[in-house]
Scaffold this active site. Structure first.
Site, short mmCIF file in Angstrom:
data_model
loop_
_atom_site.label_atom_id
_atom_site.label_comp_id
_atom_site.label_asym_id
_atom_site.label_seq_id
_atom_site.Cartn_x
_atom_site.Cartn_y
_atom_site.Cartn_z
N GLU A 39 -0.42 -7.14 20.77
CA GLU A 39 -1.72 -7.33 21.38
C GLU A 39 -2.26 -8.64 20.81
O GLU A 39 -2.31 -8.79 19.58
CB GLU A 39 -2.62 -6.15 21.01
CG GLU A 39 -3.93 -6.20 21.75
CD GLU A 39 -4.87 -5.06 21.38
OE1 GLU A 39 -4.43 -4.08 20.76
OE2 GLU A 39 -6.05 -5.18 21.72
N ARG A 263 6.02 2.85 10.56
CA ARG A 263 5.42 1.59 10.13
C ARG A 263 5.93 1.23 8.75
O ARG A 263 6.18 2.10 7.92
CB ARG A 263 3.90 1.73 10.03
CG ARG A 263 3.25 1.51 11.33
CD ARG A 263 1.75 1.60 11.21
NE ARG A 263 1.24 1.49 12.55
CZ ARG A 263 0.79 0.35 13.09
NH1 ARG A 263 0.69 -0.73 12.36
NH2 ARG A 263 0.40 0.31 14.33
N LYS A 273 -4.34 -5.93 11.68
CA LYS A 273 -4.97 -7.16 12.16
C LYS A 273 -6.49 -7.10 12.03
O LYS A 273 -7.13 -8.09 11.71
CB LYS A 273 -4.59 -7.40 13.63
CG LYS A 273 -3.23 -8.05 13.78
CD LYS A 273 -2.87 -8.23 15.25
CE LYS A 273 -2.39 -6.94 15.85
NZ LYS A 273 -2.03 -6.99 17.25
P1 ATP Z 1 -2.48 -3.81 13.94
O1 ATP Z 1 -3.12 -2.55 13.47
O2 ATP Z 1 -2.14 -4.72 12.82
O3 ATP Z 1 -3.24 -4.48 15.04
P2 ATP Z 1 -0.81 -2.88 16.00
O4 ATP Z 1 0.27 -1.89 16.00
O5 ATP Z 1 -2.06 -2.51 16.72
O6 ATP Z 1 -1.08 -3.33 14.54
P3 ATP Z 1 0.36 -4.57 17.95
O7 ATP Z 1 0.07 -6.00 18.26
O8 ATP Z 1 -0.02 -3.55 18.93
O9 ATP Z 1 -0.32 -4.26 16.56
O10 ATP Z 1 1.88 -4.41 17.52
C1 ATP Z 1 2.99 -4.93 18.20
C2 ATP Z 1 4.19 -4.13 17.76
O11 ATP Z 1 4.39 -4.21 16.35
C3 ATP Z 1 4.00 -2.67 18.10
O12 ATP Z 1 5.20 -2.17 18.66
C4 ATP Z 1 3.69 -2.05 16.76
O13 ATP Z 1 4.03 -0.72 16.74
C5 ATP Z 1 4.49 -2.92 15.79
N1 ATP Z 1 3.91 -2.89 14.45
C6 ATP Z 1 2.64 -3.17 14.12
N2 ATP Z 1 2.43 -2.99 12.79
C7 ATP Z 1 3.62 -2.58 12.27
C8 ATP Z 1 4.06 -2.22 10.96
N3 ATP Z 1 3.24 -2.23 9.91
N4 ATP Z 1 5.36 -1.85 10.80
C9 ATP Z 1 6.19 -1.85 11.85
N5 ATP Z 1 5.84 -2.17 13.10
C10 ATP Z 1 4.57 -2.54 13.33
MG MG Z 2 -2.15 -2.13 18.79
#
Ligand code: ATP
Ligand code: MG
Length: 557
Positions: A39, A263, A273
């Site tokens: 995202e 994760r 983020k």
């Molecule tokens: P954040 O909370 O940092 O915004 P998010 O999962 O909402 O994390 P996205 O941009 O939606 O962020 O993530 C893109 C991809 O990366 C998704 O498939 C997500 O599951 C994966 N991802 C995000 N954080 C992690 C993590 N700590 N470990 C492994 N994969 C991750």
């Molecule tokens: Mg997300």
């Protein structure tokens, strides 16, 4: 045993690779397709690196292709700056996507899917407030119940949904919901919201839309449009899988399948983020690429190599249980790679002048190896003269027996140069040591030493006649506790006040004048450093990537 060796060794296939291998062996797919779906609401962090390595790793290993898909269904938090940053970071990590797609590219298609569901009697427009919807949903132990809006006819739903699109209603006035099962044990199946009204400007579609699809109605459908075979996401989406499958079945579209992995979090930092954005906005750090940030941009500026980050992701592996990886593992990976590639240079952080009283040459050129781990790196000339600087803390006036550095009457070797002996300590009126008068042994030159003198210590040094001042940023962990995101109180209470120590006027050997952004060095006996992009011709700034050894556990700062 090192930290990294303690983590599970991953030699065989991870569980997702096993699934893909079995699917291919069973002829389920001719080739596979994966995607990385960020995202664009912030910069990528070290947790995302795991997901990137996993998704791209699957198609590198088994063939097929990986798409980059921006999951840009939330107009309020998304920005083009983040899109550009994310692309740069993935490329820097060493991966190439087959296609660059945006969920927003599919808004029209998704709208058509919604119409299809309405026509099938599987979606309805609901006028309830979000509180009412939450209340009607029930609880995990009590079933929910439908309201009267669920009774709307197909015609009415079609008309209202169109009016929602046209922007006739205010934010929150109506939603489109799937008609699934208010009694399901899975709360997410209790008539999930598919569309919400949001009069907000989108970074790509502008003001074209007044309604935006929810995650559940965008993600799986986008996977399906792209014919993603294995849609990998993190564990919190396990309960969403049922909706994912339900929608694919009812819409009769390409059957992508969702798989979840845990994760990966890194100790002494945050992998969210939203929280990282707070650090930026509230100026706890200088920006998303502050070298203390766990973002890819921060790690790059800190001097981490893409190889070391990929190695880290490989070592920590892929599993089903969330885990907190000690920051020492990432630091270990950096040292492993930097030791192989970093050029060795000498920098004196806190200079103490040394005069070699019996050295009568004008000066001479000696040679020092650029990297003992890599013979091809060759040597560089370093000038020696009768005026040098050594590190102030490499001298002790009253030294204990086992002190192998310089002390009155004692001898040490100067790296790639001669053995010297301290004969006299000069002090100012206040009693501060200002200079050491030493003598050198002409027959002790490195490589051709026949002095017969045995010394235990070798010191780094610079030549007073050609060294130049640099600034050094010594970075340390940003937080004092392992898991600041889950610690009591605000995570900002746990910021390490010593996470940045600036050393002004360290003295560097002249070879460092040629350093370019991205070059990586080992400053002998000090650690690994890289040139910061804020450097100018007048002022070179070096960032410490990591120390030579893991000192965190001992000092517990
Ligand atoms: P954040 O909370 O940092 O915004 P998010 O999962 O909402 O994390 P996205 O941009 O939606 O962020 O993530 C893109 C991809 O990366 C998704 O498939 C997500 O599951 C994966 N991802 C995000 N954080 C992690 C993590 N700590 N470990 C492994 N994969 C991750
Ligand atoms: Mg997300």
């Amino acid at each position: 045993m090192t930290e990294a060796n303690k983590t599970e060794e991953k030699k065989g296939l991870n569980f997702l690779e096993e699934i893909v291998e079995a699917d291919l062996a069973a002829g389920k797919y001719k080739s596979i397709m994966t995607r990385f779906p960020p995202e664009p609401n912030g910069y990528l962090h070290i947790g995302h690196a795991s997901s990137i390595c996993l998704n791209f790793g699957l198609t590198q290993r088994f063939g097929g292709a990986t798409n980059l898909r921006f999951d840009d269904t939330n107009p309020v938090t998304e920005e083009t700056e983040y899109v550009d940053g994310i692309k740069k970071d993935i490329q820097w990590l060493g991966f190439n996507w087959a296609n660059e797609f945006y969920a927003s590219d599919y808004f029209e298609q998704l709208y058509t899917y919604a119409i299809d569901l309405i026509k099938k009697g599987l979606a309805y427009v609901d006028d309830s407030t979000s509180e009412e919807i939450a209340e009607q949903k029930g609880t995990p132990i009590q079933p929910g119940h439908r309201n009267r809006y669920a009774e709307r006819t197909v015609e009415e739903n079609l008309r209202l949904f169109e009016e929602m699109r046209e922007g006739r209603f205010k934010d929150g006035e109506k939603v489109l919901r799937a008609k699934i099962d208010m009694g399901s044990s899975n709360m997410i199946m209790r008539d999930p919201i598919l569309y919400r009204i949001k009069h907000a400007r989108h970074h790509r579609t502008g003001d074209q839309w007044a309604i935006y699809p929810m995650y559940d109605f965008a993600h799986g459908q986008s996977d399906s449009i792209e014919h993603i075979t294995h849609s990998v996401c993190t564990m919190e989406f396990v309960p969403h899988r049922e909706v994912y499958d339900w929608l694919i079945e009812k819409l009769e579209i390409y059957p992508s399948r969702q798989y979840e992995f845990a994760r990966r979090n890194l100790s002494h930092t945050l992998t969210s983020k939203r929280k990282l954005l707070q650090l930026v906005n509230e100026k706890y750090v200088s920006g998303w690429d502050d070298p203390r940030m766990p973002t890819i941009a921060g790690l790059r500026r800190r001097g981490y190599t893409p190889e070391s980050i990929r190695d880290y992701c490989e070592r920590i592996g892929v599993g089903k249980r969330d885990n907190m990886v000690d920051a020492a593992v990432l630091e270990f990976c950096a040292r492993e790679h930097l030791n192989k590639i970093a050029l060795r240079r000498m920098v004196v952080f806190d200079p103490l002048k040394v005069v070699i009283t019996n050295y009568e040459n004008e000066g001479e050129l000696l040679h020092s190896e650029n990297n003992p781990e890599d013979p091809e790196a060759g040597t560089r000339p370093i000038a020696f003269s009768n005026e040098l600087y050594i590190e102030r803390d490499d001298f002790m006036e009253e030294a204990p027996k086992k002190y192998f550095r310089l002390a009155p009457g004692k001898q040490v070797r100067l790296k790639s140069a001669y053995i010297i002996q301290c004969d006299e300590v000069i002090k100012d009126a206040a009693g501060n040591i200002t200079q050491l008068n030493c003598s050198y042994f002409a027959n002790s030159k490195s490589g051709e030493d026949n002095s017969g003198i045995n010394v235990k210590g070798t010191l780094h040094w610079v030549n007073a006649k050609d060294c130049f001042p640099i600034r050094i940023n010594e970075y340390d962990r940003l937080f004092t506790v392992e898991d600041p995101g889950n610690a009591e109180g605000a995570f900002t209470d746990y910021i390490n006040p010593h996470s940045l120590k600036v050393v002004e006027n360290a003295l560097a050997e002249p070879a460092l004048k040629e350093a370019a952004t991205g070059d990586r060095f080992q400053f002998l006996r000090k650690g690994y450093f890289t040139l910061d992009p804020d450097s100018t011709g007048q002022q070179l700034i070096f960032n410490r990537t990591v120390t030579l050894k893991d000192s965190w556990a001992k000092t517990g700062k």
